[in-house]
Design a protein around this motif. Structure first.
Motif, short mmCIF file in Angstrom:
data_model
loop_
_atom_site.label_atom_id
_atom_site.label_comp_id
_atom_site.label_asym_id
_atom_site.label_seq_id
_atom_site.Cartn_x
_atom_site.Cartn_y
_atom_site.Cartn_z
N PRO A 15 4.10 27.46 -42.44
CA PRO A 15 3.84 26.80 -43.72
C PRO A 15 2.16 25.84 -43.33
O PRO A 15 1.96 26.12 -44.51
N GLU A 34 9.21 35.98 -45.66
CA GLU A 34 7.95 35.64 -44.92
C GLU A 34 7.56 36.75 -44.29
O GLU A 34 6.00 37.61 -44.09
N ASP A 87 6.16 30.20 -48.73
CA ASP A 87 5.61 29.29 -47.34
C ASP A 87 5.58 27.48 -48.11
O ASP A 87 6.69 26.71 -47.73
#
Length: 317
Positions: A287, A115, A75
């Motif tokens: 994030p 992610e 992130d």
């Protein structure tokens, strides 16, 4: 060279792009600049703080926090790839060179896929913790955690190379204005004056693998988790089991929910102003929120933060 183009025989190819950003309305530029600057600062401080906290506290060196460490790292990097360029578009014309645009596309793709994979690994970790607690330490060994992390970054690298390599084969000659805040796949394909069939096919395959496989894994994991939780007779036991998964469920919904809107959209579809909204959630808001999602109700993180602050105060005194 003029207007970001360089002549080559009868053709011309773009050497730089103009990122339009979120909006072209002058009255919104300054407020949005400070809003997203604040989000960027909070994102960097929050994720960097969580990385340091997990690194400094041995009692957080468990599989769950190992994956959280990697999520915070992804992130942090993700935000640094997108936000600075986005902020520029609020204060001046955001001109980005062809090489910089392709580099941003590579890392953008890399961290999006990372992610997906790390959230999937975290779902597997929660599945083992709740459904097979007696085998947790054996199943989620250091070797398994490292293997899942390597898998995460290999998938990200392979997907990013595929997207970027295919984009490099295209010629951009009709326009150099990208109606987006980043060099993303769909806005770039709309500018190409050569066939994008291969790009669309590769995007379909890469996105299919990196959305379908994680989605199925998440669905199966949480189906099993929910089934096990419902078999717990104690209300306190159910509440505790739900609390260990709630943070991850929120993070997954935030990321996959917003990402699905963009990834399921045909690449040839016209770019609309509202199409910029979903990427904001999975590239900017997600994030920023993840450190808070995983720490606000987490007693282990609270204890670690308290110990770290006490050590820091004692060291200074």
């Amino acid at each position: 060279m003029s207007n970001g183009r360089i002549a080559s025989g009868n053709d011309s190819s773009v050497t730089e792009f103009i990122l339009l950003g979120l909006t072209q309305q002058p009255e919104l530029q300054l407020p949005l600049f400070f809003l997203f600057l604040g989000i960027y600062v909070v994102t960097v401080v929050g994720n960097l703080g969580l990385i340091v906290l997990i690194g400094l506290n041995p009692h957080l060196h468990t599989p769950m926090y190992y994956f959280l460490f990697n999520l915070s790292f992804i992130d942090l990097c993700y935000s640094c790839v997108i936000s600075p360029r986005m902020l520029v578009s609020f204060v001046k014309q955001n001109i980005i060179s062809y090489a910089e645009c392709m580099t941003q596309l590579f890392f953008y793709s890399f961290f999006v896929i990372d992610e997906c994979c790390i959230l999937t690994s975290m779902a597997y970790d929660r599945y083992v913790a709740i459904c097979k607690p007696l085998l947790y330490k054996v199943t989620m060994s250091l070797q398994v955690c490292l293997m899942l992390t390597v898998w995460t970054f290999v998938m990200g690298f392979a997907g990013a190379v595929a997207h970027t390599a295919c984009m490099l084969r295209l010629t951009f000659c009709d326009s150099n204005i990208i109606n987006h805040f980043a060099c993303d796949i769909h806005p770039l394909l709309q500018l190409s004056c050569t066939s994008t069939y291969i790009n669309e096919l590769v995007a379909f395959i890469v996105v299919g693998i990196n959305v379908t496989v994680p989605s199925l894994t998440l669905f199966v994991s949480y189906t099993q988790i929910l089934s096990n939780i419902l078999r717990i007779h104690s209300t306190h036991g159910r509440s505790k089991a739900f609390s260990t998964c709630s943070s991850h469920i929120i993070a997954v919904c935030l990321f996959f929910g917003s990402a699905a809107f963009m990834f399921l959209k045909p690449s040839h579809a016209e770019s609309l102003p509202q199409d910029k909204v979903p990427p904001i959630f999975y590239t900017i808001v997600g994030p920023m929120m993840n450190p808070f999602i995983y720490s606000l109700r987490n007693k282990d993180v609270h204890v670690a933060l308290s110990k770290t602050l006490k050590k820091s105060i004692l060291f200074k005194s």
